[in-house]
Write a protein that holds these residues in place. Structure first.
Motif, PDB file in Angstrom:
ATOM      1  N   UNK A  41       0.832  -1.195   0.000  1.00 15.74           N
ATOM      2  CA  UNK A  41       0.000   0.000   0.000  1.00 15.74           C
ATOM      3  C   UNK A  41       0.867   1.245   0.000  1.00 15.74           C
ATOM      4  N   UNK A  42       0.416   2.246  -0.727  1.00 15.93           N
ATOM      5  CA  UNK A  42       1.106   3.533  -0.762  1.00 15.93           C
ATOM      6  C   UNK A  42       0.125   4.590  -0.276  1.00 15.93           C
ATOM      7  N   UNK A  43       0.410   5.185   0.864  1.00 17.51           N
ATOM      8  CA  UNK A  43      -0.431   6.245   1.411  1.00 17.51           C
ATOM      9  C   UNK A  43       0.096   7.557   0.858  1.00 17.51           C
ATOM     10  N   UNK A  44      -0.755   8.254   0.102  1.00 20.02           N
ATOM     11  CA  UNK A  44      -0.285   9.481  -0.556  1.00 20.02           C
ATOM     12  C   UNK A  44      -0.638  10.735   0.228  1.00 20.02           C
ATOM     13  N   UNK A  45      -1.490  10.604   1.222  1.00 16.75           N
ATOM     14  CA  UNK A  45      -1.856  11.743   2.063  1.00 16.75           C
ATOM     15  C   UNK A  45      -2.079  11.238   3.482  1.00 16.75           C
ATOM     16  N   UNK A  46      -1.866  12.085   4.467  1.00 18.83           N
ATOM     17  CA  UNK A  46      -2.103  11.662   5.852  1.00 18.83           C
ATOM     18  C   UNK A  46      -3.567  11.269   6.051  1.00 18.83           C
ATOM     19  N   UNK A  47      -3.776  10.319   6.933  1.00 23.10           N
ATOM     20  CA  UNK A  47      -5.148   9.925   7.257  1.00 23.10           C
ATOM     21  C   UNK A  47      -5.796  11.032   8.075  1.00 23.10           C
ATOM     22  N   UNK A  48      -7.082  11.274   7.865  1.00 21.89           N
ATOM     23  CA  UNK A  48      -7.786  12.257   8.696  1.00 21.89           C
ATOM     24  C   UNK A  48      -7.720  11.830  10.167  1.00 21.89           C
ATOM     25  N   UNK A  49      -7.663  12.767  11.099  1.00 23.53           N
ATOM     26  CA  UNK A  49      -7.508  12.448  12.521  1.00 23.53           C
ATOM     27  C   UNK A  49      -8.532  11.453  13.057  1.00 23.53           C
ATOM     28  N   UNK A  50      -9.762  11.498  12.587  1.00 26.18           N
ATOM     29  CA  UNK A  50     -10.803  10.608  13.118  1.00 26.18           C
ATOM     30  C   UNK A  50     -10.632   9.147  12.692  1.00 26.18           C
ATOM     31  N   UNK A  51      -9.736   8.848  11.740  1.00 26.61           N
ATOM     32  CA  UNK A  51      -9.552   7.464  11.288  1.00 26.61           C
ATOM     33  C   UNK A  51      -8.203   6.896  11.657  1.00 26.61           C
TER      34      UNK A  51
END
Length: 87
Positions: free
Chosen positions: A75-85
């Motif tokens: 998996x490649x995360x291209x943006x930070x996860x939103x705080x609620x997740x």
């Protein structure tokens, strides 16, 4: 990369080579997902995730996939996860 060799031998042995199309078994997907979930819950199937951060790593990450450096799910995360997740 694995390549099939000895096509002649395949013919001489009267063997048959056939592709597998998973959509031919669409009606059995619920059964398959149920069994897979059961096996994962019991620990019979174990998987690993290789998670990289940042779009700038995408080219090297993709090359690694084709060079066999991937491990299970890649998996490649291209943006930070939103705080609620975030976990």
């Amino acid at each position: 990369m694995h390549r099939l060799r000895n096509y002649l031998q395949l013919g001489l042995e009267r063997a048959r080579m056939e592709g597998f199309v998973f959509l031919d078994y669409l009606d059995r997907f619920p059964e398959a997902f149920g069994r897979l979930h059961e096996w994962m819950t019991q620990g019979d199937i174990v998987y690993a995730e290789d998670i990289q951060e940042g779009l700038e790593h995408a080219p090297a990450f993709l090359c690694g996939l084709f060079e066999g450096r991937n491990l299970d799910k890649q998996l490649l995360r291209i943006a930070p996860r939103p705080p609620h997740t975030q976990t």
